[in-house]
Write a protein that holds these residues in place. Structure first.
Motif, PDB file in Angstrom:
ATOM      1  N   ALA A 254       0.831  -1.205   0.000  1.00  0.00           N
ATOM      2  CA  ALA A 254       0.000   0.000   0.000  1.00  0.00           C
ATOM      3  C   ALA A 254       0.866   1.256   0.000  1.00  0.00           C
ATOM      4  CB  ALA A 254      -0.927  -0.008   1.216  1.00  0.00           C
ATOM      5  N   ALA A 255       1.971   1.242   0.750  1.00  0.00           N
ATOM      6  CA  ALA A 255       2.856   2.407   0.809  1.00  0.00           C
ATOM      7  C   ALA A 255       3.473   2.707  -0.550  1.00  0.00           C
ATOM      8  CB  ALA A 255       3.946   2.176   1.849  1.00  0.00           C
ATOM      9  N   GLN A 256       3.664   1.678  -1.364  1.00  0.00           N
ATOM     10  CA  GLN A 256       4.219   1.877  -2.696  1.00  0.00           C
ATOM     11  C   GLN A 256       3.158   2.325  -3.692  1.00  0.00           C
ATOM     12  OE1 GLN A 256       6.199  -1.768  -3.814  1.00  0.00           O
ATOM     13  NE2 GLN A 256       7.520  -1.756  -2.014  1.00  0.00           N
ATOM     14  N   GLU A 257       1.957   1.764  -3.577  1.00  0.00           N
ATOM     15  CA  GLU A 257       0.926   2.034  -4.574  1.00  0.00           C
ATOM     16  C   GLU A 257      -0.072   3.113  -4.156  1.00  0.00           C
ATOM     17  OE1 GLU A 257      -0.991  -1.613  -5.667  1.00  0.00           O
ATOM     18  OE2 GLU A 257       0.898  -2.719  -5.872  1.00  0.00           O
ATOM     19  N   LYS A 258      -0.256   3.308  -2.856  1.00  0.00           N
ATOM     20  CA  LYS A 258      -1.257   4.257  -2.356  1.00  0.00           C
ATOM     21  C   LYS A 258      -0.632   5.162  -1.299  1.00  0.00           C
ATOM     22  CE  LYS A 258      -4.633   1.964  -4.525  1.00  0.00           C
ATOM     23  NZ  LYS A 258      -5.535   2.538  -5.535  1.00  0.00           N
ATOM     24  N   ASN A 259       0.558   5.642  -1.553  1.00  0.00           N
ATOM     25  CA  ASN A 259       1.309   6.375  -0.540  1.00  0.00           C
ATOM     26  C   ASN A 259       0.547   7.582  -0.023  1.00  0.00           C
ATOM     27  OD1 ASN A 259       3.639   8.618   0.103  1.00  0.00           O
ATOM     28  ND2 ASN A 259       4.225   6.547   0.687  1.00  0.00           N
ATOM     29  N   GLY A 260       0.543   7.730   1.311  1.00  0.00           N
ATOM     30  CA  GLY A 260      -0.102   8.877   1.923  1.00  0.00           C
ATOM     31  C   GLY A 260      -1.612   8.800   1.992  1.00  0.00           C
ATOM     32  N   GLN A 261      -2.175   7.631   1.756  1.00  0.00           N
ATOM     33  CA  GLN A 261      -3.629   7.482   1.760  1.00  0.00           C
ATOM     34  C   GLN A 261      -4.067   6.548   2.885  1.00  0.00           C
ATOM     35  OE1 GLN A 261      -5.351   6.573  -2.136  1.00  0.00           O
ATOM     36  NE2 GLN A 261      -3.474   7.285  -3.122  1.00  0.00           N
ATOM     37  N   ARG A 262      -5.328   6.680   3.252  1.00  0.00           N
ATOM     38  CA  ARG A 262      -5.954   5.719   4.157  1.00  0.00           C
ATOM     39  C   ARG A 262      -6.620   4.664   3.279  1.00  0.00           C
ATOM     40  NH1 ARG A 262      -7.575   5.915   9.449  1.00  0.00           N
ATOM     41  NH2 ARG A 262      -7.108   8.160   9.534  1.00  0.00           N
ATOM     42  N   VAL A 263      -6.121   3.452   3.350  1.00  0.00           N
ATOM     43  CA  VAL A 263      -6.582   2.375   2.482  1.00  0.00           C
ATOM     44  C   VAL A 263      -7.491   1.448   3.270  1.00  0.00           C
ATOM     45  CG1 VAL A 263      -5.899   0.456   1.005  1.00  0.00           C
ATOM     46  CG2 VAL A 263      -4.450   2.502   1.148  1.00  0.00           C
ATOM     47  N   HIS A 264      -8.694   1.307   2.778  1.00  0.00           N
ATOM     48  CA  HIS A 264      -9.657   0.383   3.376  1.00  0.00           C
ATOM     49  C   HIS A 264      -9.528  -0.945   2.633  1.00  0.00           C
ATOM     50  CE1 HIS A 264     -14.113  -0.433   4.644  1.00  0.00           C
ATOM     51  NE2 HIS A 264     -13.224  -1.136   5.343  1.00  0.00           N
ATOM     52  N   SER A 265      -8.794  -1.865   3.213  1.00  0.00           N
ATOM     53  CA  SER A 265      -8.486  -3.112   2.519  1.00  0.00           C
ATOM     54  C   SER A 265      -9.630  -4.123   2.638  1.00  0.00           C
ATOM     55  CB  SER A 265      -7.206  -3.730   3.082  1.00  0.00           C
ATOM     56  OG  SER A 265      -7.449  -4.362   4.324  1.00  0.00           O
ATOM     57  N   THR A 266      -9.450  -5.249   1.939  1.00  0.00           N
ATOM     58  CA  THR A 266     -10.440  -6.333   1.978  1.00  0.00           C
ATOM     59  C   THR A 266     -10.076  -7.395   3.011  1.00  0.00           C
ATOM     60  OG1 THR A 266      -9.217  -7.511   0.254  1.00  0.00           O
ATOM     61  CG2 THR A 266     -10.975  -6.022  -0.467  1.00  0.00           C
ATOM     62  N   ILE A 267      -9.006  -7.166   3.775  1.00  0.00           N
ATOM     63  CA  ILE A 267      -8.497  -8.175   4.703  1.00  0.00           C
ATOM     64  C   ILE A 267      -9.466  -8.404   5.863  1.00  0.00           C
ATOM     65  CG2 ILE A 267      -6.622  -8.731   6.302  1.00  0.00           C
ATOM     66  CD1 ILE A 267      -5.833  -8.911   3.383  1.00  0.00           C
ATOM     67  N   ASN A 268      -9.699  -9.674   6.163  1.00  0.00           N
ATOM     68  CA  ASN A 268     -10.462 -10.058   7.350  1.00  0.00           C
ATOM     69  C   ASN A 268      -9.500 -10.044   8.537  1.00  0.00           C
ATOM     70  OD1 ASN A 268     -11.471 -11.827   9.474  1.00  0.00           O
ATOM     71  ND2 ASN A 268     -13.084 -12.419   8.047  1.00  0.00           N
ATOM     72  N   TYR A 269      -9.704  -9.117   9.454  1.00  0.00           N
ATOM     73  CA  TYR A 269      -8.744  -8.858  10.526  1.00  0.00           C
ATOM     74  C   TYR A 269      -8.458 -10.113  11.355  1.00  0.00           C
ATOM     75  CZ  TYR A 269      -6.641  -6.631  14.636  1.00  0.00           C
ATOM     76  OH  TYR A 269      -5.798  -6.283  15.662  1.00  0.00           O
ATOM     77  N   TYR A 270      -9.513 -10.794  11.780  1.00  0.00           N
ATOM     78  CA  TYR A 270      -9.327 -11.939  12.673  1.00  0.00           C
ATOM     79  C   TYR A 270      -8.748 -13.140  11.915  1.00  0.00           C
ATOM     80  CZ  TYR A 270     -12.123  -9.014  15.698  1.00  0.00           C
ATOM     81  OH  TYR A 270     -12.573  -7.952  16.439  1.00  0.00           O
ATOM     82  N   LEU A 271      -9.173 -13.339  10.666  1.00  0.00           N
ATOM     83  CA  LEU A 271      -8.585 -14.410   9.864  1.00  0.00           C
ATOM     84  C   LEU A 271      -7.110 -14.133   9.620  1.00  0.00           C
ATOM     85  CD1 LEU A 271      -8.950 -17.004   8.180  1.00  0.00           C
ATOM     86  CD2 LEU A 271      -9.445 -15.521   6.216  1.00  0.00           C
TER      87      LEU A 271
END
Length: 780
Positions: A254-271
């Motif tokens: 994300a830091a390389q592709e979306k630097n300086g942004q708040r990225v809402h990912s698709t990751i399931n936190y607990y998984l």
């Protein structure tokens, strides 16, 4: 009079426009940290901003507790003034005159935002006036909530911590919305003097200010007495806490592709947490064999969203064995992991059925000599079983039949972006690890493959417009074009995919999963492994109707280890991860895409006139599978002990029978594993043989035969080998019409012919003869 009014109007307009445009747009140009959140909004990790400040991108709103604390400490009349509070300014002026020094600035929150935007310039009357003008400008441009948000996002909180969100995580290890009253009050007073009051030092001054604010809020009724008493005994933060590291390599991406942004990912936190724990546990076992790196991607079929991303065994702190490298994005040798795509494409084009026999005999193509993992031969194997057992020689022969270039083109369309050379560069090794792929691309390819079938079933037999598409890791408003019904024929059809997955259900599971099929609750998982040459890469990919799990195991530096295989190293982790996921019903058969045909039970080809045992099998519609070439009508004498023909035996006494006859080389290996295979009876003496009894199995390539050189520099020998249908047959060998000798049982002859063209001739004791012309191109 009118002229004066016009002048006044123009002056007011100039003043209004001056107020409207005096402050810069945008107000702040400071770089932000890269912040990555899970699908549920939990913080996965962050990277510091370009100016070395922890400054998180602005939140949509600020929590109620913090807002009340802030307003009661800084600006009680924030919602009532136009950006300037003349009462506060007058009071501050009197206090400063009385104390003969600056003890109060009288600034509103809006004015403080302006001071932050002006890089905290020193306090002076001139700067105060500028801030007042800018404040009026901000009140015209922004709502009160937006101004509060600007303050909360850019206020200094000591050290290199800027903004409420970063401060909440650095000091309390939780998001602002979860802060207590005491914690909210602490952060409300910190920006007032961040350099003087800092957590971990001068705690008495910080506590005094915090408790004073809490008491004030109790007095005015914002909090009750009990809340106040509990709040003032809460400890102050003693140190700056590290930020969470829940998906280090995804945050790096994300830091390389979306630097300086708040990225809402698709990751399931607990998984993600549980998969990371499993990876660490398996890594401890594998390190005993000096296997140090693991990568995992878990994706949902329907949305193609990545729900877990582990780029390597790395906690963000302890560097070892290149664990900082994101293996998910690294190119690695494919091993056998692409075989299902070839099988699926050949089924789709009707070139084979699942039961079609594929030769599995010693094979050589130029300098390429594929071998099976167990270095054995089966003679012939049904295509589906060859896939389930991951046999290399049948796969290479299938690719030779299908064509390297068409398969190469299909892989590119399926999403394999690492094929940067021309097809001839890879050749037949393309199916056995001759190319490289990233775990990211590979997961996307398998996800797309299953999603084609899933979407076909869910959309009444229609295909999506873009069936092969990349995985999604950022949660945003999407239009899933691949789900939009479309009547265009795809690159691969649902029926072929279903038959491929059915074959992969038969892959033998690792020892840790032994007995899985004895339980009624066991889940169906179609899966495939791969192992690269030199035991450098172990792959495992598993598929259900809803999820894809892809695992890579190996060493980031490319070091191979004996025992580093997909089955032993990657598969156990794969099935452990599936145990974390919900059980899915298996995929439905796409009946409209398939048809039943009659095939020869023994060869798997379409049943011909000479096939007695016939089975029915599902194939892709419009299959072009050929008629069985292995069944022949033979003629026997009346005792069924010899084969005969009309030239040597009365037709009226013949017994006619259909017989399953493989080529001599295939038969030689096939009958060793299939005791029920019936060898042809010999020809009656005096009868002419019409079926070949002999076949060379080495060399398979006759145009360029190389003679090896021994370590002492002396030229070696090439071993010619053939098989004969009759165990007791004697074979006479000639080279360039010169008699060499005889063999019986095992027919091998070692020769050292000179460079150039030669002819080898063999004749058996029954008079059958084969001859081959070959060229020795070098003695080295």
């Amino acid at each position: 009079m009118k002229k004066r009014l016009l002048i006044i109007f123009v002056l007011l307009l100039i003043l209004f426009l001056g107020l409207l445009f005096c402050a810069p747009r945008p107000l702040f140009n400071s770089p932000f940290s890269t912040v990555v959140e899970s699908a549920g909004g939990k913080l996965l990790g962050a990277r510091i901003a370009a100016d070395e400040q922890w400054r998180f991108p602005a939140l949509d709103s600020i929590p109620e507790k913090y807002e009340k604390c802030l307003l009661n400490f800084e600006d009680r009349y924030f919602y009532y003034h136009p950006g300037i509070n003349l009462v506060s300014l007058s009071r501050a002026l009197l206090q400063n005159i009385k104390e003969k020094k600056i003890v109060s600035g009288g600034s509103t929150i809006t004015m403080q935002v302006c001071r932050m935007a002006r890089k905290q310039k020193m306090r002076s009357i001139k700067n105060k006036i500028i801030e007042m003008i800018w404040a009026l400008n901000l009140e015209l441009r922004f709502s009160k909530k937006e101004i509060l948000n600007l303050y909360a996002s850019h206020a200094p909180f000591g050290g290199n911590v800027v903004g409420l969100d970063a401060a909440a995580w650095r000091y309390f290890s939780r998001p602002p919305a979860e802060l207590s009253w005491a914690e909210s009050a602490t952060l409300a007073v910190l920006p007032n003097a961040p350099a003087l009051i800092y957590p971990g030092r001068l705690d008495k001054k910080l506590k005094q200010k915090r408790d004073g604010l809490l008491k004030k809020m109790m007095t005015i009724g914002e909090i009750d007495t009990l809340t106040f008493q509990l709040s003032i005994v809460e400890p102050l933060p003693e140190k700056v806490n590290p930020l969470p590291i829940n998906s280090y390599h995804l945050v790096e991406k994300a830091a390389q592709e979306k630097n300086g942004q708040r990225v809402h990912s698709t990751i399931n936190y607990y998984l993600q947490q549980r998969v990371t724990e499993l990876v660490a546990r398996h890594n401890k076992k594998l390190q005993a064999n000096h296997i140090n790196n693991i990568a995992v991607v878990v994706a949902e079929i329907g949305t193609k969203e990545v729900i877990s991303y582990v780029g390597n065994v790395f906690d963000g702190r302890h560097f070892a064995h290149d664990n900082h490298v994101d293996i998910v994005q690294a190119k690695r040798s494919t091993g056998s992991i692409l075989k299902p795509f070839l099988y699926c494409k050949m089924i789709d084009e009707g070139l084979i059925t699942p039961q079609t026999l594929i030769p599995d005999i010693p094979t050589r193509f130029g300098g390429f000599t594929p071998t099976n993992f167990d270095e054995d031969f089966n003679g012939a194997v049904p295509a589906a079983k060859a896939l389930a057992r991951s046999l290399n020689i049948p796969a290479v022969r299938m690719l030779q039949s299908f064509g390297v270039a068409p398969f190469y083109n299909f892989l590119q369309k399926a999403g394999m972006k690492t094929l940067t050379e021309y097809p001839d560069y890879y050749g037949l090794s393309l199916i056995l690890g001759g190319a490289e792929v990233t775990l990211w691309n590979l997961t996307g390819m398998y996800t797309s493959l299953v999603s084609i079938l899933k979407n076909y079933n869910e959309n009444d037999g229609f295909y999506g417009a873009t069936p092969f598409s990349e995985l999604v890791w950022e949660k945003k408003k999407q239009e899933f074009e691949n789900n939009v019904p479309n009547d265009v024929q795809p690159e691969i059809r649902a029926g072929a995919i279903y038959l491929t997955l059915q074959a992969l259900l038969e892959v033998k599971r690792p020892e840790s999963e032994s007995g899985w099929d004895e339980f009624a609750s066991a889940r169906n998982i179609a899966w495939k492994t791969g192992t690269s040459f030199g035991f450098r890469d172990g792959w495992a990919v598993g598929m259900t109707a809803d999820y894809i799990v892809a695992v890579w195991v190996g060493n980031a530096d490319g070091e191979g280890r004996q025992g580093l295989t997909g089955v032993t190293a990657a598969a156990p982790l794969l099935f452990d991860i599936f145990s974390l996921l919900p059980v899915s019903k298996w995929l439905e058969m796409p009946f409209d895409e398939l048809e039943k045909i009659e095939i020869c039970a023994e060869s798997g080809f379409r049943a011909g006139l000479n096939c007695d045992a016939i089975n029915e099998v599902w194939v892709q519609k419009s299959s072009k599978a050929g008629v069985c070439p292995w069944h022949k009508k033979i003629h026997l004498n009346d005792t069924k002990t010899y084969r005969v023909n009309a030239k040597c035996y009365p037709v009226s006494k013949m017994i006619h029978k259909n017989w399953f006859v493989l080529s001599p080389a295939m038969e030689y290996y096939f009958k060793q594993r299939n005791p029920s295979y019936s060898v042809l009876p010999p020809m009656l003496p005096g009868c002419t043989n019409d079926i070949s009894n002999m076949e060379f199995i080495y060399p398979r390539q006759w145009n360029n035969v190389f003679i090896p050189t021994y370590l002492d520099g002396m030229p070696g020998q090439i071993v010619f080998e053939l098989v004969h249908r009759q165990k007791k047959a004697t074979v006479f060998w000639h080279l360039d019409e010169k008699y060499l000798g005889t063999t019986s049982g095992i027919h091998q002859f070692a020769l050292n012919p000179e460079k150039g063209w030669h002819t080898i001739n063999v004749t058996d004791n029954l008079g059958n003869q084969i001859s081959k012309r070959f060229q020795v191109v070098s003695e080295n």
